[in-house]
Scaffold this active site. Sequence first.
Site, mmCIF file in Angstrom:
data_model
loop_
_atom_site.group_PDB
_atom_site.id
_atom_site.type_symbol
_atom_site.label_atom_id
_atom_site.label_comp_id
_atom_site.label_asym_id
_atom_site.label_seq_id
_atom_site.Cartn_x
_atom_site.Cartn_y
_atom_site.Cartn_z
ATOM 1 N N TYR A 141 81.071 76.536 69.119
ATOM 2 C CA TYR A 141 80.751 77.516 70.168
ATOM 3 C C TYR A 141 79.274 77.907 70.141
ATOM 4 O O TYR A 141 78.705 78.278 71.159
ATOM 5 C CB TYR A 141 81.589 78.786 69.992
ATOM 6 C CG TYR A 141 82.906 78.787 70.714
ATOM 7 C CD1 TYR A 141 83.814 77.755 70.547
ATOM 8 C CD2 TYR A 141 83.248 79.846 71.558
ATOM 9 C CE1 TYR A 141 85.031 77.773 71.200
ATOM 10 C CE2 TYR A 141 84.467 79.869 72.218
ATOM 11 C CZ TYR A 141 85.350 78.836 72.031
ATOM 12 O OH TYR A 141 86.556 78.864 72.678
ATOM 13 N N LYS A 192 90.178 69.321 60.603
ATOM 14 C CA LYS A 192 90.301 67.916 61.014
ATOM 15 C C LYS A 192 89.472 67.122 60.008
ATOM 16 O O LYS A 192 88.548 66.385 60.347
ATOM 17 C CB LYS A 192 89.797 67.753 62.461
ATOM 18 C CG LYS A 192 90.079 66.405 63.084
ATOM 19 C CD LYS A 192 91.553 66.159 63.407
ATOM 20 C CE LYS A 192 91.756 64.743 63.901
ATOM 21 N NZ LYS A 192 93.175 64.385 64.090
HETATM 22 C C1 IPM Z 1 89.302 83.744 73.930
HETATM 23 C C2 IPM Z 1 88.737 83.221 75.222
HETATM 24 C C3 IPM Z 1 87.230 83.073 75.072
HETATM 25 C C4 IPM Z 1 86.980 82.052 73.981
HETATM 26 C C5 IPM Z 1 86.485 82.714 76.357
HETATM 27 C C6 IPM Z 1 86.777 83.689 77.482
HETATM 28 C C7 IPM Z 1 85.004 82.605 76.131
HETATM 29 O O1 IPM Z 1 89.362 82.033 75.573
HETATM 30 O O2 IPM Z 1 88.885 84.842 73.508
HETATM 31 O O3 IPM Z 1 90.162 83.079 73.355
HETATM 32 O O4 IPM Z 1 86.971 80.842 74.240
HETATM 33 O O5 IPM Z 1 86.780 82.463 72.853
#
Ligand code: IPM
Length: 358
Positions: A141, A192
């Site tokens: 992320y 994984k």
């Molecule tokens: C979550 C959501 C978020 C994520 C999005 C909205 C950015 O799916 O909190 O699980 O991917 O973390």
Amino acid sequence: MVKKILVLPGDGIGQEIVAEAVKVIDCLQADFGLDVEMEHALVGGTAYDDSGSPLPQSTLDLARAADALLLGAVGGYKWESLDIAVRPEKGLLGLRAELELFANLRPAILYPQLADASTLRSEVVSGLDIMIVRELTGGIYFGQPRGVRTLDNGEKQGYNTLVYSESEIRRIGKVAFDIAAKRDSRVCSVDKANVLECTELWREVMTEEAKAHPDIELSHMYVDNAAMQLVRAPKQFDVMVTTNMFGDILSDCAAMLTGSIGMLPSASLDANSKGMYEPIHGSAPDIAGQNIANPLATILSVAMMLRYTLDEPAMAERIEKAVNSVLDQKLRTADIHSEGCRKVSTSEMGDAVVAAMR
Ligand code: IPM
Ligand code: MG
């Protein structure tokens, strides 16, 4: 000192469901001596419309000053074509990163009253009680480099980076082991490691960290198998600990075992138990503004806030009991409605929880 809660309704149904959770906080203040101050701020698409940023500086300043944050949801069709840098989701990811909320706790608990709402047979899910501990400020992320580039041959190429340092793995592992110690003392670490070096390190560090927690039984599972086991025999799990993206995916899967994603709260904590609390579902723009969304996940997020940040476990229990009681009264929002129950609106559900608390 009086504790500060920053209320961030966000977008879509976020507005409606947070209003019900605020009623619950109001009730605790008025009748049960909870000493908190609430402030409101914008985040997500509504913040972008207001100021051009999904996470305005003013919101971030208030978030830093707060002890706890209560968030509804962010996102909606309206903002889907915006540049990824200013999409509503960036508001949420920005808060997680800026406040270093690295530990995301996502319980998946099946309320016996809702056993029939699950798409799985009730004997497979009855008694389900899993805690997913998702790393929230690292991994793919946030890893650099990232982007879309143009190759020499003119073709575009998208790329992201999966990266974890030992200390990031260790600290989320520690959170998982500590939580397991208060439950069934079992942690399953999901990776994984057969393909990704980064998660091979994840497995090594988890194994090492386990030595400091001799009473906890640690197991490892590849993420594909974990997804399968979650729908095959979910009750084998106690605590699951995993990376940011695997946790995102597995927590939606675990949520659905319980019948409705509309029931599940979450906590995102920093190293000092400051936290952001939010339902795990999204902003549901298709039903926004209709007063039909389920506010229980947000209300249960307030219970998590009382437990993990405000240190008021008895008040948390009062909320959880009230939720059980409205379910016993067969009150159901549309997402969990079934034959023989009474269908109620968002605000009726909130009012019923407040009444049951008293
Ligand atoms: C979550 C959501 C978020 C994520 C999005 C909205 C950015 O799916 O909190 O699980 O991917 O973390
Ligand atoms: Mg998700």
